[in-house]
Write an enzyme that holds these catalytic residues in place. Structure first.
Site, PDB file in Angstrom:
ATOM      1  N   TYR A   1       4.103   8.775  -4.015  1.00  0.00           N
ATOM      2  CA  TYR A   1       5.181   7.941  -3.481  1.00  0.00           C
ATOM      3  C   TYR A   1       5.658   6.913  -4.531  1.00  0.00           C
ATOM      4  CZ  TYR A   1       3.387   9.638   1.059  1.00  0.00           C
ATOM      5  OH  TYR A   1       2.948  10.408   2.107  1.00  0.00           O
TER       6      TYR A   1
ATOM      7  N   HIS B   1      -3.786  15.025  -1.444  1.00  0.00           N
ATOM      8  CA  HIS B   1      -2.467  15.044  -0.791  1.00  0.00           C
ATOM      9  C   HIS B   1      -2.021  16.456  -0.399  1.00  0.00           C
ATOM     10  CE1 HIS B   1       1.587  12.677  -0.737  1.00  0.00           C
ATOM     11  NE2 HIS B   1       1.507  13.515   0.269  1.00  0.00           N
TER      12      HIS B   1
HETATM   13  N1  LIG Z   1       0.644  13.785   3.769  1.00  0.00           N
HETATM   14  C1  LIG Z   1       1.891  14.154   3.595  1.00  0.00           C
HETATM   15  O1  LIG Z   1       2.179  15.179   2.964  1.00  0.00           O
HETATM   16  C2  LIG Z   1       2.999  13.317   4.184  1.00  0.00           C
HETATM   17  C3  LIG Z   1       4.289  13.849   4.288  1.00  0.00           C
HETATM   18  C4  LIG Z   1       5.285  13.030   4.847  1.00  0.00           C
HETATM   19  C5  LIG Z   1       4.991  11.742   5.284  1.00  0.00           C
HETATM   20  N2  LIG Z   1       3.708  11.260   5.135  1.00  0.00           N
HETATM   21  C6  LIG Z   1       3.358   9.880   5.577  1.00  0.00           C
HETATM   22  O2  LIG Z   1       3.677   9.707   6.948  1.00  0.00           O
HETATM   23  C7  LIG Z   1       4.566   8.617   7.117  1.00  0.00           C
HETATM   24  C8  LIG Z   1       5.509   8.876   8.269  1.00  0.00           C
HETATM   25  O3  LIG Z   1       6.299  10.026   8.043  1.00  0.00           O
HETATM   26  P1  LIG Z   1       7.854   9.960   7.807  1.00  0.00           P
HETATM   27  O4  LIG Z   1       8.215   8.571   7.404  1.00  0.00           O
HETATM   28  O5  LIG Z   1       8.201  11.062   6.918  1.00  0.00           O
HETATM   29  O6  LIG Z   1       8.440  10.314   9.238  1.00  0.00           O
HETATM   30  P2  LIG Z   1       8.600   9.506  10.609  1.00  0.00           P
HETATM   31  O7  LIG Z   1       7.691   8.358  10.697  1.00  0.00           O
HETATM   32  O8  LIG Z   1       8.573  10.540  11.668  1.00  0.00           O
HETATM   33  O9  LIG Z   1      10.132   9.036  10.530  1.00  0.00           O
HETATM   34  C9  LIG Z   1      10.595   7.935   9.812  1.00  0.00           C
HETATM   35  C10 LIG Z   1      12.067   7.796  10.163  1.00  0.00           C
HETATM   36  O10 LIG Z   1      12.209   7.664  11.578  1.00  0.00           O
HETATM   37  C11 LIG Z   1      12.908   6.467  11.903  1.00  0.00           C
HETATM   38  N3  LIG Z   1      12.196   5.819  13.006  1.00  0.00           N
HETATM   39  C12 LIG Z   1      10.874   5.486  13.051  1.00  0.00           C
HETATM   40  N4  LIG Z   1      10.569   4.919  14.227  1.00  0.00           N
HETATM   41  C13 LIG Z   1      11.728   4.877  14.940  1.00  0.00           C
HETATM   42  C14 LIG Z   1      12.067   4.403  16.239  1.00  0.00           C
HETATM   43  N5  LIG Z   1      11.169   3.837  17.032  1.00  0.00           N
HETATM   44  N6  LIG Z   1      13.371   4.531  16.647  1.00  0.00           N
HETATM   45  C15 LIG Z   1      14.313   5.097  15.845  1.00  0.00           C
HETATM   46  N7  LIG Z   1      14.040   5.577  14.607  1.00  0.00           N
HETATM   47  C16 LIG Z   1      12.760   5.461  14.149  1.00  0.00           C
HETATM   48  C17 LIG Z   1      12.879   5.604  10.659  1.00  0.00           C
HETATM   49  O11 LIG Z   1      14.119   4.932  10.525  1.00  0.00           O
HETATM   50  P3  LIG Z   1      14.260   3.302  10.581  1.00  0.00           P
HETATM   51  O12 LIG Z   1      13.705   2.798   9.300  1.00  0.00           O
HETATM   52  O13 LIG Z   1      15.717   3.140  10.753  1.00  0.00           O
HETATM   53  O14 LIG Z   1      13.466   2.849  11.797  1.00  0.00           O
HETATM   54  C18 LIG Z   1      12.722   6.609   9.529  1.00  0.00           C
HETATM   55  O15 LIG Z   1      13.987   7.028   9.072  1.00  0.00           O
HETATM   56  C19 LIG Z   1       5.251   8.480   5.752  1.00  0.00           C
HETATM   57  O16 LIG Z   1       5.834   7.215   5.602  1.00  0.00           O
HETATM   58  C20 LIG Z   1       4.097   8.771   4.825  1.00  0.00           C
HETATM   59  O17 LIG Z   1       3.270   7.624   4.695  1.00  0.00           O
HETATM   60  C21 LIG Z   1       2.725  12.036   4.623  1.00  0.00           C
END
Ligand SMILES: NC(=O)c1ccc[n+]([C@@H]2O[C@H](COP(=O)([O-])OP(=O)(O)OC[C@H]3O[C@@H](n4cnc5c(N)ncnc54)[C@H](OP(=O)(O)O)[C@@H]3O)[C@@H](O)[C@H]2O)c1
Length: 277
Positions: free
Chosen positions: A48, A106
């Site tokens: 990241y 990862h």
């Molecule tokens: N291990 C891996 O390979 C891997 C892969 C992907 C992600 N990750 C980790 O998992 C974390 C979460 O995944 P992600 O960020 O990809 O997906 P996520 O949490 O499903 O989605 C984040 C998005 O959803 C929106 N959001 C979140 N809560 C909301 C709510 N209550 N209402 C409306 N919109 C909402 C956010 O926008 P706003 O900012 O506008 O709220 C943001 O654009 C990452 O940050 C990372 O740390 C790990």
């Protein structure tokens, strides 16, 4: 919390804050807001490129460092004996700690050649550089191989997990192996929040769609990492509770995964993304 139990089963850490794709001031602001709301589990990764900003945010927060569960992940390029140790040292330096709370691999090797990476991971824990260790994006076969090889508990397998993707077979295998799952893309990057069944359950239960989505994940015994830059959304996500939904509501959400099979991190985004078979 015992020394061997997964920290992701501790109620303090089941509702986590993910930091991808944030960096710099936006990350620091969002992380400070999350900590003020009560989030204590924080997820970052070498890939990241934001570990220094996470370190800076934690240094400038009033929240005690030892109350946190900070997770980082070793990038695939660093899972060899030459690059693993300098990369881990750099992560620890950026995160301003001598031991990471939880260290994950990862991404697995797509052909399943993970033995060297797992050996290095275990050694990192034995050297005291990681309190807990785990994996991410490991398929059922890879989880089985990892649990056979490792002599230390696997704190988690962090995978894509939300109501629009059926991961029940991976969850059943993880359960059998005693490997807790943790969810990423827990709100399916927002898409789960407008799904009609989730919206309907939110209305009948007097909850927000985010609470319904994330409460379903907690009810499955899975900790989540959700990212938001907005305090209002961070608060909605943190309000999730494992006992918020009835068995009938959980069953209705269970049916959505097979119906949608909506995957965010697939081969079009990450060429080595696993087949969840
Ligand atoms: N291990 C891996 O390979 C891997 C892969 C992907 C992600 N990750 C980790 O998992 C974390 C979460 O995944 P992600 O960020 O990809 O997906 P996520 O949490 O499903 O989605 C984040 C998005 O959803 C929106 N959001 C979140 N809560 C909301 C709510 N209550 N209402 C409306 N919109 C909402 C956010 O926008 P706003 O900012 O506008 O709220 C943001 O654009 C990452 O940050 C990372 O740390 C790990």
């Amino acid at each position: 919390m015992s020394a061997t139990a997964s920290p992701y089963q501790d109620p303090a850490f089941v509702r986590g804050f993910g930091t991808f794709p944030l960096d710099g001031e936006p990350l620091i602001e969002a992380l400070h807001a999350a900590l003020a709301l009560g989030y204590r589990a924080i997820d970052t990764a070498q890939m990241y490129g934001n570990e220094a900003a996470v370190g800076q945010a934690l240094r400038t927060s009033p929240v005690a460092r030892d109350s946190l569960l900070l997770t980082t992940k070793i990038a695939p390029a660093n899972t060899n004996a030459r690059d693993f140790w300098p990369s881990l040292e750099a992560s620890l330096k950026a995160l301003d700690c001598s031991q990471i709370d939880c260290l994950l691999l990862h991404w697995p090797d797509p052909q399943g050649n993970n033995a060297e990476a797992l050996r290095l991971l275990q050694e990192a824990q034995q050297r005291g550089l990681a309190r807990h260790v785990g994996i991410s994006n490991y398929t059922i076969a890879m989880m089985r191989a990892a649990s056979q090889q490792l002599e230390v508990p696997i704190a988690c397998n962090q995978i894509e997990f939300h109501p629009l993707l059926d991961q029940s077979h991976v969850a059943a295998a993880a359960d059998e192996l005693g490997i807790p799952l943790t969810a990423y893309c827990a709100v399916a990057r927002g898409k789960a929040l407008s799904e009609p069944t989730i919206v309907a359950i939110a209305e009948e239960a007097g909850l927000s769609p985010a609470q319904v989505t994330l409460s379903w994940i907690l009810a499955k015994g899975v900790a989540f990492n959700a990212m938001s830059t907005k305090p209002k959304n961070l608060a909605a996500n943190f309000a999730a509770k494992a006992d918020a939904l009835s068995a009938e509501q959980i069953a209705r959400i269970d049916a959505l995964g097979a119906q949608h099979m909506y995957r965010i991190v697939d081969r079009s985004k990450v060429p080595t993304a696993p087949d969840w078979d």
